[in-house]
Motif scaffolding. Sequence first.
Motif, mmCIF file in Angstrom:
data_model
loop_
_atom_site.group_PDB
_atom_site.id
_atom_site.type_symbol
_atom_site.label_atom_id
_atom_site.label_comp_id
_atom_site.label_asym_id
_atom_site.label_seq_id
_atom_site.Cartn_x
_atom_site.Cartn_y
_atom_site.Cartn_z
ATOM 1 N N GLY A 151 0.807 -1.211 0.000
ATOM 2 C CA GLY A 151 0.000 0.000 0.000
ATOM 3 C C GLY A 151 0.840 1.260 0.000
ATOM 4 O O GLY A 151 2.024 1.235 -0.333
ATOM 5 N N TRP A 152 0.226 2.378 0.389
ATOM 6 C CA TRP A 152 0.912 3.655 0.397
ATOM 7 C C TRP A 152 0.209 4.586 1.382
ATOM 8 O O TRP A 152 -0.897 4.301 1.840
ATOM 9 C CB TRP A 152 0.914 4.270 -1.003
ATOM 10 N N THR A 153 0.874 5.669 1.733
ATOM 11 C CA THR A 153 0.262 6.691 2.574
ATOM 12 C C THR A 153 0.318 8.023 1.833
ATOM 13 O O THR A 153 1.057 8.183 0.867
ATOM 14 C CB THR A 153 0.994 6.822 3.923
ATOM 15 N N GLY A 154 -0.453 8.980 2.308
ATOM 16 C CA GLY A 154 -0.471 10.290 1.671
ATOM 17 C C GLY A 154 -1.882 10.766 1.423
ATOM 18 O O GLY A 154 -2.851 10.169 1.908
ATOM 19 N N HIS A 155 -2.008 11.833 0.649
ATOM 20 C CA HIS A 155 -3.337 12.391 0.423
ATOM 21 C C HIS A 155 -3.398 13.173 -0.889
ATOM 22 O O HIS A 155 -2.379 13.489 -1.488
ATOM 23 C CB HIS A 155 -3.731 13.307 1.589
ATOM 24 N N LYS A 156 -4.612 13.476 -1.277
ATOM 25 C CA LYS A 156 -4.898 14.258 -2.481
ATOM 26 C C LYS A 156 -5.074 15.721 -2.090
ATOM 27 O O LYS A 156 -5.633 16.025 -1.031
ATOM 28 C CB LYS A 156 -6.176 13.736 -3.142
ATOM 29 N N PHE A 157 -4.590 16.620 -2.940
ATOM 30 C CA PHE A 157 -4.768 18.043 -2.700
ATOM 31 C C PHE A 157 -6.075 18.525 -3.340
ATOM 32 O O PHE A 157 -6.538 17.972 -4.337
ATOM 33 C CB PHE A 157 -3.595 18.835 -3.281
ATOM 34 N N CYS A 158 -6.646 19.557 -2.778
ATOM 35 C CA CYS A 158 -7.866 20.114 -3.359
ATOM 36 C C CYS A 158 -7.522 20.925 -4.608
ATOM 37 O O CYS A 158 -6.395 21.398 -4.785
ATOM 38 C CB CYS A 158 -8.610 20.977 -2.344
ATOM 39 N N ALA A 159 -8.500 21.078 -5.464
ATOM 40 C CA ALA A 159 -8.289 21.772 -6.739
ATOM 41 C C ALA A 159 -7.840 23.207 -6.540
ATOM 42 O O ALA A 159 -7.064 23.747 -7.337
ATOM 43 C CB ALA A 159 -9.567 21.726 -7.570
ATOM 44 N N GLU A 160 -8.297 23.820 -5.465
ATOM 45 C CA GLU A 160 -7.982 25.221 -5.232
ATOM 46 C C GLU A 160 -6.487 25.440 -5.012
ATOM 47 O O GLU A 160 -5.972 26.542 -5.244
ATOM 48 C CB GLU A 160 -8.784 25.752 -4.038
ATOM 49 N N GLU A 161 -5.777 24.389 -4.567
ATOM 50 C CA GLU A 161 -4.332 24.497 -4.394
ATOM 51 C C GLU A 161 -3.645 24.811 -5.719
ATOM 52 O O GLU A 161 -2.666 25.558 -5.770
ATOM 53 C CB GLU A 161 -3.770 23.211 -3.796
ATOM 54 N N GLY A 211 -0.615 15.727 -15.759
ATOM 55 C CA GLY A 211 -0.579 14.267 -15.732
ATOM 56 C C GLY A 211 -1.739 13.754 -14.909
ATOM 57 O O GLY A 211 -2.889 14.120 -15.162
ATOM 58 N N TYR A 212 -1.457 12.936 -13.894
ATOM 59 C CA TYR A 212 -2.536 12.359 -13.092
ATOM 60 C C TYR A 212 -3.312 13.454 -12.364
ATOM 61 O O TYR A 212 -2.734 14.282 -11.651
ATOM 62 C CB TYR A 212 -1.981 11.366 -12.065
ATOM 63 N N LEU A 213 -4.636 13.420 -12.529
ATOM 64 C CA LEU A 213 -5.522 14.369 -11.866
ATOM 65 C C LEU A 213 -6.535 13.591 -11.050
ATOM 66 O O LEU A 213 -7.158 12.645 -11.542
ATOM 67 C CB LEU A 213 -6.216 15.261 -12.902
ATOM 68 N N GLY A 214 -6.711 14.012 -9.792
ATOM 69 C CA GLY A 214 -7.478 13.218 -8.850
ATOM 70 C C GLY A 214 -8.941 13.565 -8.719
ATOM 71 O O GLY A 214 -9.647 12.955 -7.906
ATOM 72 N N SER A 215 -9.432 14.530 -9.501
ATOM 73 C CA SER A 215 -10.844 14.891 -9.424
ATOM 74 C C SER A 215 -11.212 15.735 -10.634
ATOM 75 O O SER A 215 -10.346 16.363 -11.259
ATOM 76 C CB SER A 215 -11.136 15.693 -8.146
ATOM 77 N N PRO A 216 -12.507 15.786 -10.997
ATOM 78 C CA PRO A 216 -12.937 16.681 -12.076
ATOM 79 C C PRO A 216 -12.600 18.138 -11.770
ATOM 80 O O PRO A 216 -12.286 18.914 -12.671
ATOM 81 C CB PRO A 216 -14.447 16.460 -12.138
ATOM 82 N N GLU A 217 -12.661 18.496 -10.475
ATOM 83 C CA GLU A 217 -12.360 19.875 -10.093
ATOM 84 C C GLU A 217 -10.895 20.221 -10.368
ATOM 85 O O GLU A 217 -10.573 21.345 -10.756
ATOM 86 C CB GLU A 217 -12.682 20.077 -8.609
ATOM 87 N N GLN A 218 -9.996 19.249 -10.180
ATOM 88 C CA GLN A 218 -8.597 19.488 -10.524
ATOM 89 C C GLN A 218 -8.438 19.698 -12.027
ATOM 90 O O GLN A 218 -7.627 20.522 -12.456
ATOM 91 C CB GLN A 218 -7.730 18.320 -10.050
#
Length: 285
Positions: free
Chosen positions: A49-59, A82-89
């Motif tokens: 597995g892995w650890t960490g988090h996704k940033f919000c689009a506003e960043e 490249g990799y985008l974690g949400s439609p908002e990003q």
Amino acid sequence: MDGIISIQSHVVYGHAGNSSAVFPIQRMGIEAWPIHTVQYSNHTQYDEGWTGHKFCAEEIRNLTKGLDNIGKLKDCQAVISGYLGSPEQCQAVADTVNQVKESNHRAFYVCDPVMGDPEKGCIVPEGVTEELTKTLMPMADVIVPNQFELTQFTGVEIHSLYDAVTACKKALELGPRLVLVKHLHSLAEGTFTAMLATPKACYLVQRPELDFEKAPVGVGDLITAIFTACITKQMSPVAAFRHTNNAVYGVLEVTQDQDTWELQTIAGQYEFIEPTHDFEPKKIA
């Protein structure tokens, strides 16, 4: 000094996303300005597995605003996504591209539309593929899809060289000026095939497919970064395509020699400047 904004994932250990893209761009003599969409301890193919988090689009917007505040957007020659974690990003990337192009009319946008591959299927959150195909890919100057992603964009199923050329031509009609297909898996067994499509012609590069127990992660990110750096350095698209494939093969060869699945971008850094091998593109259409 001129720079490239790179908006994609980041891993602390290994080389994927910005961790695969930033150093090669810098090693080729260009400033790289990374904006992370997620930050993980390692890439997601580890069984542990892995650890960490996704940033919000506003960043993404906030960091772009900060660059604008210090007058650096006018020095930005290219934007990579490249990799985008949400439609908002995805929407935030579109805003950033438009803002950069307002500040520098020569800037160009390179979209690596990370969606998935035939074996893994879709690997991005719901809504991202739709934003990529309807918003980001049409507005991009350059797209760098794999075969699966090219089909998602164009609707053209690829089973032959003719299909690949047809899909690339359709993609060019939808907006981009250049299409670099980083992997056409269905064309030849045991051979790695990539294609470049320009408004004038298509070009094919084939090279030996190196054998790995586990396929290295971050190769597509490396392809996109090197190609973008080459275009920024005003290489012709065909010369950039040739250099990119040669350099990436060299790094993969070093990776194989060290018997690891983590890309050896540091050990193989000489490949970004003077590749060991030379696989010449062939004009096909």
